[in-house]
Write a protein that holds these residues in place. Structure first.
Motif, PDB file in Angstrom:
ATOM      1  N   GLY A 158      -3.173  35.849  52.943  1.00 59.69           N
ATOM      2  CA  GLY A 158      -2.656  37.011  52.233  1.00 59.69           C
ATOM      3  C   GLY A 158      -3.177  38.337  52.767  1.00 59.69           C
ATOM      4  O   GLY A 158      -2.849  39.391  52.241  1.00 59.69           O
ATOM      5  N   GLU A 159      -3.976  38.306  53.844  1.00 65.48           N
ATOM      6  CA  GLU A 159      -4.533  39.527  54.416  1.00 65.48           C
ATOM      7  C   GLU A 159      -3.536  40.191  55.352  1.00 65.48           C
ATOM      8  O   GLU A 159      -2.820  39.507  56.097  1.00 65.48           O
ATOM      9  N   ILE A 160      -3.519  41.517  55.343  1.00 69.60           N
ATOM     10  CA  ILE A 160      -2.655  42.255  56.253  1.00 69.60           C
ATOM     11  C   ILE A 160      -3.208  42.122  57.676  1.00 69.60           C
ATOM     12  O   ILE A 160      -4.400  42.291  57.900  1.00 69.60           O
ATOM     13  N   VAL A 161      -2.314  41.784  58.616  1.00 73.47           N
ATOM     14  CA  VAL A 161      -2.740  41.565  60.001  1.00 73.47           C
ATOM     15  C   VAL A 161      -2.000  42.453  60.991  1.00 73.47           C
ATOM     16  O   VAL A 161      -2.398  42.529  62.155  1.00 73.47           O
ATOM     17  N   ALA A 162      -0.928  43.116  60.563  1.00 71.87           N
ATOM     18  CA  ALA A 162      -0.180  43.970  61.484  1.00 71.87           C
ATOM     19  C   ALA A 162       0.601  45.030  60.724  1.00 71.87           C
ATOM     20  O   ALA A 162       0.961  44.847  59.557  1.00 71.87           O
ATOM     21  N   SER A 163       0.844  46.113  61.447  1.00 66.95           N
ATOM     22  CA  SER A 163       1.679  47.204  60.965  1.00 66.95           C
ATOM     23  C   SER A 163       2.646  47.542  62.090  1.00 66.95           C
ATOM     24  O   SER A 163       2.253  47.577  63.260  1.00 66.95           O
ATOM     25  N   ALA A 164       3.894  47.774  61.750  1.00 68.19           N
ATOM     26  CA  ALA A 164       4.893  48.114  62.767  1.00 68.19           C
ATOM     27  C   ALA A 164       5.814  49.183  62.207  1.00 68.19           C
ATOM     28  O   ALA A 164       6.131  49.187  61.015  1.00 68.19           O
ATOM     29  N   MET A 165       6.256  50.072  63.094  1.00 67.46           N
ATOM     30  CA  MET A 165       7.084  51.188  62.641  1.00 67.46           C
ATOM     31  C   MET A 165       8.241  51.416  63.598  1.00 67.46           C
ATOM     32  O   MET A 165       8.099  51.278  64.810  1.00 67.46           O
ATOM     33  N   LEU A 166       9.384  51.762  63.036  1.00 68.27           N
ATOM     34  CA  LEU A 166      10.580  52.169  63.767  1.00 68.27           C
ATOM     35  C   LEU A 166      10.992  53.526  63.209  1.00 68.27           C
ATOM     36  O   LEU A 166      11.260  53.653  62.014  1.00 68.27           O
ATOM     37  N   ALA A 167      11.002  54.551  64.076  1.00 67.76           N
ATOM     38  CA  ALA A 167      11.389  55.899  63.661  1.00 67.76           C
ATOM     39  C   ALA A 167      12.548  56.349  64.540  1.00 67.76           C
ATOM     40  O   ALA A 167      12.402  56.491  65.751  1.00 67.76           O
ATOM     41  N   VAL A 212       1.196  37.819  67.410  1.00 66.26           N
ATOM     42  CA  VAL A 212       1.591  38.710  66.320  1.00 66.26           C
ATOM     43  C   VAL A 212       2.346  39.915  66.880  1.00 66.26           C
ATOM     44  O   VAL A 212       3.386  40.314  66.347  1.00 66.26           O
ATOM     45  N   GLY A 213       1.843  40.492  67.973  1.00 65.33           N
ATOM     46  CA  GLY A 213       2.518  41.629  68.593  1.00 65.33           C
ATOM     47  C   GLY A 213       3.919  41.262  69.052  1.00 65.33           C
ATOM     48  O   GLY A 213       4.874  42.027  68.848  1.00 65.33           O
ATOM     49  N   TRP A 214       4.068  40.091  69.676  1.00 66.02           N
ATOM     50  CA  TRP A 214       5.387  39.603  70.102  1.00 66.02           C
ATOM     51  C   TRP A 214       6.333  39.534  68.904  1.00 66.02           C
ATOM     52  O   TRP A 214       7.475  39.985  68.971  1.00 66.02           O
ATOM     53  N   THR A 215       5.835  38.934  67.838  1.00 67.82           N
ATOM     54  CA  THR A 215       6.663  38.732  66.645  1.00 67.82           C
ATOM     55  C   THR A 215       7.095  40.063  66.043  1.00 67.82           C
ATOM     56  O   THR A 215       8.253  40.241  65.656  1.00 67.82           O
ATOM     57  N   MET A 216       6.182  41.015  65.982  1.00 67.55           N
ATOM     58  CA  MET A 216       6.518  42.323  65.419  1.00 67.55           C
ATOM     59  C   MET A 216       7.495  43.082  66.324  1.00 67.55           C
ATOM     60  O   MET A 216       8.397  43.758  65.829  1.00 67.55           O
ATOM     61  N   LEU A 217       7.333  42.963  67.643  1.00 64.79           N
ATOM     62  CA  LEU A 217       8.312  43.581  68.546  1.00 64.79           C
ATOM     63  C   LEU A 217       9.694  42.971  68.364  1.00 64.79           C
ATOM     64  O   LEU A 217      10.702  43.684  68.396  1.00 64.79           O
ATOM     65  N   ASP A 218       9.753  41.647  68.173  1.00 62.80           N
ATOM     66  CA  ASP A 218      11.048  40.999  67.909  1.00 62.80           C
ATOM     67  C   ASP A 218      11.678  41.545  66.638  1.00 62.80           C
ATOM     68  O   ASP A 218      12.881  41.819  66.588  1.00 62.80           O
ATOM     69  N   LEU A 219      10.862  41.717  65.603  1.00 64.08           N
ATOM     70  CA  LEU A 219      11.359  42.264  64.341  1.00 64.08           C
ATOM     71  C   LEU A 219      11.894  43.680  64.533  1.00 64.08           C
ATOM     72  O   LEU A 219      12.989  44.007  64.076  1.00 64.08           O
ATOM     73  N   LEU A 220      11.137  44.520  65.237  1.00 60.87           N
ATOM     74  CA  LEU A 220      11.575  45.904  65.455  1.00 60.87           C
ATOM     75  C   LEU A 220      12.859  45.959  66.274  1.00 60.87           C
ATOM     76  O   LEU A 220      13.757  46.750  65.977  1.00 60.87           O
ATOM     77  N   ALA A 221      12.971  45.114  67.294  1.00 61.68           N
ATOM     78  CA  ALA A 221      14.197  45.086  68.103  1.00 61.68           C
ATOM     79  C   ALA A 221      15.389  44.650  67.254  1.00 61.68           C
ATOM     80  O   ALA A 221      16.472  45.238  67.353  1.00 61.68           O
ATOM     81  N   ALA A 222      15.194  43.650  66.416  1.00 63.62           N
ATOM     82  CA  ALA A 222      16.285  43.193  65.541  1.00 63.62           C
ATOM     83  C   ALA A 222      16.698  44.286  64.561  1.00 63.62           C
ATOM     84  O   ALA A 222      17.894  44.501  64.316  1.00 63.62           O
ATOM     85  N   GLU A 223      15.727  44.998  64.014  1.00 62.91           N
ATOM     86  CA  GLU A 223      16.037  46.085  63.086  1.00 62.91           C
ATOM     87  C   GLU A 223      16.746  47.234  63.797  1.00 62.91           C
ATOM     88  O   GLU A 223      17.671  47.826  63.254  1.00 62.91           O
ATOM     89  N   ALA A 224      16.312  47.559  65.012  1.00 61.77           N
ATOM     90  CA  ALA A 224      16.971  48.623  65.781  1.00 61.77           C
ATOM     91  C   ALA A 224      18.408  48.243  66.077  1.00 61.77           C
ATOM     92  O   ALA A 224      19.330  49.064  65.946  1.00 61.77           O
ATOM     93  N   ASP A 225      18.625  47.001  66.455  1.00 64.60           N
ATOM     94  CA  ASP A 225      19.975  46.514  66.743  1.00 64.60           C
ATOM     95  C   ASP A 225      20.829  46.526  65.471  1.00 64.60           C
ATOM     96  O   ASP A 225      21.983  46.951  65.483  1.00 64.60           O
ATOM     97  N   ARG A 226      20.254  46.114  64.353  1.00 67.14           N
ATOM     98  CA  ARG A 226      20.975  46.104  63.069  1.00 67.14           C
ATOM     99  C   ARG A 226      21.397  47.512  62.663  1.00 67.14           C
ATOM    100  O   ARG A 226      22.462  47.716  62.090  1.00 67.14           O
ATOM    101  N   ARG A 227      20.608  48.491  63.019  1.00 65.45           N
ATOM    102  CA  ARG A 227      20.922  49.883  62.702  1.00 65.45           C
ATOM    103  C   ARG A 227      21.868  50.509  63.727  1.00 65.45           C
ATOM    104  O   ARG A 227      22.269  51.651  63.580  1.00 65.45           O
ATOM    105  N   GLY A 228      22.206  49.774  64.770  1.00 61.64           N
ATOM    106  CA  GLY A 228      23.161  50.260  65.765  1.00 61.64           C
ATOM    107  C   GLY A 228      22.579  51.198  66.808  1.00 61.64           C
ATOM    108  O   GLY A 228      23.326  51.943  67.454  1.00 61.64           O
ATOM    109  N   LEU A 229      21.273  51.146  67.015  1.00 58.29           N
ATOM    110  CA  LEU A 229      20.652  52.025  68.010  1.00 58.29           C
ATOM    111  C   LEU A 229      21.044  51.602  69.423  1.00 58.29           C
ATOM    112  O   LEU A 229      21.308  50.433  69.685  1.00 58.29           O
ATOM    113  N   GLU A 230      21.072  52.568  70.321  1.00 60.47           N
ATOM    114  CA  GLU A 230      21.338  52.292  71.728  1.00 60.47           C
ATOM    115  C   GLU A 230      20.093  51.839  72.460  1.00 60.47           C
ATOM    116  O   GLU A 230      20.171  51.078  73.423  1.00 60.47           O
ATOM    117  N   ARG A 231      18.929  52.339  72.007  1.00 66.80           N
ATOM    118  CA  ARG A 231      17.692  51.991  72.694  1.00 66.80           C
ATOM    119  C   ARG A 231      16.499  52.215  71.774  1.00 66.80           C
ATOM    120  O   ARG A 231      16.589  52.935  70.778  1.00 66.80           O
TER     121      ARG A 231
END
Length: 178
Positions: A87-96, A119-138
């Motif tokens: 239950g401990e926090i192990v990562a923080s990730a942000m998309l702006a 963990v870093g790999w997993t968070m990058l995958d999450l951020l890429a999926a969220e960016a794609d879901r939002r329709g970003l170009e890059r």
């Protein structure tokens, strides 16, 4: 219409598994997370804090934590990842994202004792999926040239490195979406 009264109702959780089998519970961050994020960044190495904020910084205060906890959850999203077992926090990730929703800047921090576990790999995958879901170009990431681990990780995830005009100490990594 029912009133939302708990953080769990506001923030649906997703489970993700890292390459070493660590199960993470990931959700959006909210203002109520300021304290756990402050504690989390206290457990991030001083060098990793410097790499994340591109300046030497000790304990994060309200002014540094507010942009991570007070977001609009569309143009800007902040995620917190917890070890599902402890239950401990192990990562923080942000998309702006920029106002036109074409480019998003990303940043990831991983607690020192969880580095090298995927963990870093997993968070990058999450951020890429969220960016794609939002329709970003890059998406882009600005890294200190000395942050070899992050630069290598992002290259492995399909990012291309470019020099950053006017600052020989920084590198811009960019990933384009089809």
């Amino acid at each position: 219409m029912p009133q939302i009264t708990t953080l769990a109702e506001l923030a649906p959780m997703t489970q993700m598994t890292t390459r070493d089998g660590t199960v993470l519970t990931v959700r959006a961050a909210f203002s109520e997370d300021e304290g756990v994020l402050a504690d989390f960044f206290d457990k991030v190495s001083p060098e990793d804090r410097r790499f994340r904020f591109l300046t030497a910084i000790g304990h994060l205060e309200h002014a540094q934590l507010q942009p991570l906890t007070h977001v609009d959850h569309w143009r800007t999203e902040s995620f917190v990842a917890f070890d599902a077992t402890t239950g401990e926090i192990v990562a923080s990730a942000m998309l702006a994202c920029d106002p036109r929703m074409q480019t998003g800047e990303i940043a990831v921090s991983v607690r020192s004792d969880y580095r090298g576990r995927g963990v870093g790999w997993t968070m990058l995958d999450l951020l890429a999926a969220e960016a794609d879901r939002r329709g970003l170009e890059r998406v882009i990431s600005i890294e200190d040239r000395d942050n070899h681990a992050a630069i290598e990780l992002e290259r492995e995830k399909g990012f291309e490195a470019h020099g950053l005009d006017g600052d020989p100490h920084l590198v811009l990594l960019e990933k384009r979406f089809a």
